[in-house]
Design an enzyme around this catalytic site. Structure first.
Site, mmCIF file in Angstrom:
data_model
loop_
_atom_site.group_PDB
_atom_site.id
_atom_site.type_symbol
_atom_site.label_atom_id
_atom_site.label_comp_id
_atom_site.label_asym_id
_atom_site.label_seq_id
_atom_site.Cartn_x
_atom_site.Cartn_y
_atom_site.Cartn_z
ATOM 1 N N ILE A 1 21.282 20.475 40.419
ATOM 2 C CA ILE A 1 21.472 21.904 40.130
ATOM 3 C C ILE A 1 21.299 22.204 38.632
ATOM 4 C CG2 ILE A 1 23.970 21.911 39.674
ATOM 5 C CD1 ILE A 1 24.194 24.244 41.666
ATOM 6 N N ASN B 1 25.795 6.862 36.740
ATOM 7 C CA ASN B 1 26.943 6.940 35.840
ATOM 8 C C ASN B 1 28.169 6.467 36.608
ATOM 9 O OD1 ASN B 1 25.332 8.113 33.796
ATOM 10 N ND2 ASN B 1 25.577 10.130 34.722
ATOM 11 N N GLN C 1 30.604 9.722 34.828
ATOM 12 C CA GLN C 1 30.540 10.178 36.223
ATOM 13 C C GLN C 1 31.425 11.405 36.406
ATOM 14 O OE1 GLN C 1 31.531 7.140 39.117
ATOM 15 N NE2 GLN C 1 31.022 8.470 40.855
ATOM 16 N N HIS D 1 26.028 8.349 43.234
ATOM 17 C CA HIS D 1 24.737 9.034 43.265
ATOM 18 C C HIS D 1 23.817 8.422 42.226
ATOM 19 C CE1 HIS D 1 27.604 11.201 40.711
ATOM 20 N NE2 HIS D 1 26.589 11.425 39.884
ATOM 21 N N HIS E 1 20.591 9.350 39.924
ATOM 22 C CA HIS E 1 19.697 10.362 39.378
ATOM 23 C C HIS E 1 18.290 9.771 39.307
ATOM 24 C CE1 HIS E 1 23.017 12.840 37.436
ATOM 25 N NE2 HIS E 1 23.628 11.690 37.537
HETATM 26 P P1 AMP Z 1 27.203 12.675 37.145
HETATM 27 O O1 AMP Z 1 27.541 13.367 35.868
HETATM 28 O O2 AMP Z 1 26.411 11.418 37.009
HETATM 29 O O3 AMP Z 1 28.431 12.495 38.025
HETATM 30 O O4 AMP Z 1 26.209 13.643 37.911
HETATM 31 C C1 AMP Z 1 26.598 14.686 38.729
HETATM 32 C C2 AMP Z 1 25.386 15.550 38.898
HETATM 33 O O5 AMP Z 1 25.568 16.377 40.012
HETATM 34 C C3 AMP Z 1 25.100 16.457 37.700
HETATM 35 O O6 AMP Z 1 23.816 16.175 37.182
HETATM 36 C C4 AMP Z 1 25.208 17.856 38.293
HETATM 37 O O7 AMP Z 1 24.266 18.748 37.734
HETATM 38 C C5 AMP Z 1 24.949 17.596 39.758
HETATM 39 N N1 AMP Z 1 25.519 18.567 40.671
HETATM 40 C C6 AMP Z 1 26.808 19.014 40.688
HETATM 41 N N2 AMP Z 1 26.980 19.902 41.693
HETATM 42 C C7 AMP Z 1 25.775 20.016 42.306
HETATM 43 C C8 AMP Z 1 25.296 20.785 43.416
HETATM 44 N N3 AMP Z 1 26.100 21.624 44.087
HETATM 45 N N4 AMP Z 1 23.994 20.661 43.767
HETATM 46 C C9 AMP Z 1 23.178 19.828 43.091
HETATM 47 N N5 AMP Z 1 23.574 19.070 42.058
HETATM 48 C C10 AMP Z 1 24.845 19.170 41.661
#
Ligand code: AMP
Ligand code: ZN
Length: 112
Positions: free
Chosen positions: A30, A85, A92, A98, A100
């Site tokens: 997002i 992360n 994280q 997840h 990326h």
């Molecule tokens: P992290 O910081 O590695 O935990 O990454 C979490 C990621 O999830 C971030 O890059 C956010 O932009 C992404 N994210 C959070 N909520 C959503 C959502 N509803 N749809 C798509 N991506 C999301």
């Protein structure tokens, strides 16, 4: 369980899906940090890299196989970066593991 990524898997929260099978889903981040930025997550709620074990590691192997396939399909022939992360110091923010996949520009090192 109040997990935003489990809700995305269950389609309770909208997202732009790129891929789904019985083990994983992939959807656009997002808040993209590169021209191509999507996330691949297991359908099973695994919290972080620290929770990978002999029972679930085959799912993580599958994540990397799907990363390769989706990278090709999204025009990342010249390369890409896969990022996980892990927990607080790793940055994280969502506690459902997840990966990326970032590409479409030159990635920098160190990542910061
Ligand atoms: P992290 O910081 O590695 O935990 O990454 C979490 C990621 O999830 C971030 O890059 C956010 O932009 C992404 N994210 C959070 N909520 C959503 C959502 N509803 N749809 C798509 N991506 C999301
Ligand atoms: Zn979850």
């Amino acid at each position: 369980m109040d997990c935003i990524f489990c809700k995305i898997i269950n389609k309770e929260i909208p997202s732009v899906f790129l891929y789904e099978d019985d083990m994983v889903v992939a959807f656009k981040d997002i808040n993209p940090q590169a021209p191509v930025h999507f996330l691949i997550i297991p359908k099973e709620h695994i919290e972080s890299n620290d929770d990978i074990n002999d029972e679930n590691s085959h799912i993580i192997a599958h994540v990397f196989k799907i990363a390769k396939k989706l990278a090709k399909e999204n025009g990342l022939e010249s390369g890409y970066r896969i990022v996980n992360n892990c927990k607080e110091d790793g940055g994280q923010t969502v506690n459902h593991i997840h990966f990326h996949v970032l590409g479409g520009r030159q990635m920098l090192w160190p990542p910061g």
